[in-house]
Scaffold this active site. Structure first.
Site, short mmCIF file in Angstrom:
data_model
loop_
_atom_site.label_atom_id
_atom_site.label_comp_id
_atom_site.label_asym_id
_atom_site.label_seq_id
_atom_site.Cartn_x
_atom_site.Cartn_y
_atom_site.Cartn_z
N ASP A 75 -10.03 2.86 1.46
CA ASP A 75 -10.26 2.14 2.71
C ASP A 75 -11.09 3.13 3.63
O ASP A 75 -11.81 2.88 4.33
CB ASP A 75 -8.79 1.63 3.42
CG ASP A 75 -8.29 0.54 2.54
OD1 ASP A 75 -9.17 -0.44 2.09
OD2 ASP A 75 -7.05 0.52 2.59
N LYS A 87 0.93 -1.21 -0.23
CA LYS A 87 -0.01 0.08 -0.01
C LYS A 87 0.91 1.48 0.20
O LYS A 87 0.43 2.46 -0.45
CB LYS A 87 -0.82 0.04 1.14
CG LYS A 87 -2.27 -1.06 0.96
CD LYS A 87 -3.27 -0.77 2.11
CE LYS A 87 -4.36 -1.91 1.68
NZ LYS A 87 -5.43 -1.55 2.49
#
Ligand SMILES: Nc1ncnc2c1ncn2[C@@H]1O[C@H](COP(=O)(O)OP(=O)(O)O)[C@@H](O)[C@H]1O
Ligand SMILES: O=C(O)C1=C[C@@H](OP(=O)(O)O)[C@@H](O)[C@H](O)C1
Length: 622
Positions: free
Chosen positions: A551, A513
């Site tokens: 997210d 990420k």
């Protein structure tokens, strides 16, 4: 109104069109007793940081008595005179920065109605409504109201409704929330969200519009051809697949009564964030609304209906070019942030796309002030579709977007708000209409929608549900794409995958990420602050790859969904985050967004939780 963490933003970009109301202008709430004016006013005042003024409270403070006792001893007329003076003073003194809740009877006096009508030329007067039976039950059960005068509460409601409508700039239905009465300022996050959606629309903070400017992006509208939209609600998730906009075909509804329409819009809004197009199709254009006789009453009624649509804050209105010019001009002049679609159609199929008459009609609709031009013809042969393309090519670079549609079995696909059907709606809204699923299949088969490959990048990811989720969505929507796992030991191995011609985009998970960021040419503001990317997509025009973080949005949505009046976020709310990787950073950001200031986190090595410190590029202090 300033965008703030407490006012969640909707999905679509902000507008370019003019806003009629200053964001500072005071907001006045009117409506029958018990509909929820004070409740909404309290919520709005708190969110905006504005002072709340209530005509009833001002009265009770000035006279040091309850309204019921005052009316019992001095009578209604005396109360109404004083109430009128209070209203006059409040509206004159507080042009900006106040939320003003009015007593339910303010509209009784002609003087007050004029005061409200002149106030609405710069300030917002919102008529609040709620289900009549629920409100009448509340009024009957309540002991603190003075009794009505020579009439029942229901009679007062029926008599006053027209007055409220004549005095307001917008109308808001605060659908009854089926929970035990909650404290006013925390009534329901649902009512709040929907009310703020109206305010954001009115103020132009977020007008919830479909982006129609990009030629690479197609958009779709689904006509709700029900006689009552409540029938659509159990199927709303299926109906909304792939759709950008609901078209409410009001000519097919069982009633055009203004209150019925207000509730239809409110019910749809409660169940879907998609924008609404208000359409009234006349018989000559294939609808059920009778063709207009040219008399003043019919024209006046049509005008009132569209003014009502504006009052309800619909995002789009469809006006037929054959409507009386006075109606078209009136609605265009009052439209505020509502987009007007000017519709010209020839369902007899006699008009040629390449003829002069078509271009003249187009120019006329633009001149009349429409924001989008909609032109409808019937395709008699496949060549008619080529003529349509030719016509579109001559006007599509103009600032006013065009929806050009051929009806019938030979029809082609349009770029802007293509009307589509769905097997679950009772009838197609025009002949030959196909579903969103079918449009995608046709686009693929005609080479207009290339199949792409999507991935989840990470290691280890064998357990990931992402392929199942995405491939199910592709299959349901009729899209030709495929989604696969891409497990690699190094981030460098991903460069090759990203560079392939059919790369459509990817989800990114542990441990990449953060490591993926150097491979990207653009990173969204949120992802920069969080310092982690979980979604990448190609930038149109081959300008590299863009990274975003979704997210935090998902986490924020879940948090908001489960906040109730009993566990609202306060200064003492504490969150515990398990872990300190990329997703934990998104979690910290989401917690910050919902107002949690005390956050503890643990890492695998921690024995006890640590207090989170300034991090996330310095934007969050915990
Ligand atoms: N949308 C709603 N759903 C359920 N109850 C509501 C709703 N709006 C208001 N109420 C309740 O109805 C009652 C009257 O609300 P209030 O805001 O005082 O109305 P008004 O100021 O218009 O007289 C209160 O008990 C309030 O909690
Ligand atoms: O309907 C009415 O005539 C009244 C409504 C009340 O205000 P709310 O609507 O704020 O309850 C209050 O002004 C008074 O009891 C009269």
């Amino acid at each position: 109104m300033q965008p703030s963490a407490s006012i969640p933003s909707s999905r679509a970009p902000s507008p370019t069109n003019a806003t009629r109301y200053s964001r500072q202008a005071s907001i006045v709430l009117i409506g029958m007793r018990g509909v929820g004016k004070t409740t909404l006013a309290t919520i709005a005042a708190k969110a905006l940081g504005w002072q709340l003024l209530d005509t009833d409270l001002v009265f009770e403070q000035q006279y040091q008595t309850s309204i019921a006792d005052f009316v019992a001893s001095r009578g209604w007329d005396a109360f109404r005179q004083i109430e009128s003076d209070i209203l006059h003073a409040l509206l004159q003194t507080h042009l900006t920065g106040k939320v003003i809740a009015c007593g339910g009877g303010v509209v009784e006096l002609e003087r007050n109605r004029s005061l409200l009508q002149s106030f609405r030329s710069h300030g917002l007067v919102i008529h609040v409504l709620r289900e009549k039976d629920a409100v009448l039950d509340y009024i009957r059960a309540s002991t603190h109201f003075p009794p009505f005068y020579h009439e029942s509460a229901k009679e007062a409601w029926d008599r006053r409704e027209k007055f409220f409508r004549d005095c307001c700039s917008f109308e808001f239905v605060s659908l009854t929330v089926p929970v035990p009465p909650a404290p006013r300022d925390t009534l329901s996050s649902l009512s709040r969200t929907i009310f703020f959606r109206l305010l954001r629309f009115v103020h132009g903070v977020d007008t919830n519009k479909v982006s129609v400017g990009h030629r690479s992006r197609r958009s779709y509208s689904l006509s709700l051809t029900f006689d009552d939209v409540t029938q659509a609600i159990p199927k709303i998730e299926d109906l909304s697949l792939g759709i950008d906009l609901w078209e409410l075909r009001t000519d097919l509804l069982s009633s055009l009564d203004p209150t019925f329409l207000a509730f239809q819009i409110a019910i749809l809004r409660r169940h879907s964030p998609l924008p609404i197009l208000f359409t009234l199709r006349t018989a000559r254009h294939g609808g059920r609304f009778p063709d207009l006789p040219n008399d003043e009453t019919a024209v006046g009624n049509l005008n009132s209906l569209f003014r009502h649509a504006l009052r309800l804050g619909v995002e789009y209105i469809d006006l037929e070019v054959t409507f009386p010019p006075s109606v078209f001009a009136d609605i265009v002049s009052l439209k505020g942030n509502t987009t007007v679609i000017g519709m010209y159609s020839d369902i007899s199929g006699t008009i040629s796309w390449t003829g002069l008459q078509t271009k003249q009609a187009y120019d006329k609709i633009v001149q009349m002030g429409a924001d989008i031009v909609k032109m409808v013809n019937v395709a008699r042969s496949f060549e008619d579709n080529l003529s349509l393309r030719q016509f579109v090519a001559t006007v599509e670079r103009n600032p006013t977007p065009i929806m050009a549609i051929n009806l019938g079995p030979e029809a082609t696909l349009n770029h802007v708000l293509s009307p589509v059907s769905h097997p679950l709606v009772p009838r197609v809204s025009s002949p030959g209409q196909i579903s969103f699923y079918e449009t995608q299949k046709i686009l693929y088969l005609t080479g207009l929608l290339p199949a792409k490959k999507y991935y989840v990048f990470g290691c280890p990811i064998a357990h990931s549900m992402s392929p199942t989720l995405h491939n199910t969505a592709f299959a349901t929507l009729g899209l030709p794409h495929a989604y696969e796992l891409k497990e690699t030991l190094t981030v460098e191995e991903l460069s090759e995958v990203i560079a392939s011609a059919n790369f459509g985009g990817a989800s990114v998970t542990i441990p990449y990420k953060r490591d993926i960021i150097p491979l990207l040419q653009h990173v969204s503001r949120h992802a920069k602050i969080i310092g982690a990317v979980n979604t990448i997509s190609p930038i149109p025009g081959g300008a590299g790859y863009s990274g975003d973080n979704t997210d935090w949005r998902a986490i924020k949505t879940c948090l908001l969904r489960y906040l109730t009046p009993a566990n609202a976020v306060t200064s003492t709310t504490t969150a515990l985050v398990l872990g300190a990787g990329g997703t934990s950073r998104a979690t910290l950001y989401a917690l910050h967004q919902v107002g949690v200031i005390n956050i503890l986190y643990t890492t695998a090595r921690d024995e006890k939780p640590r207090r989170s410190r300034a991090s996330l590029s310095g934007s969050i202090r915990c």
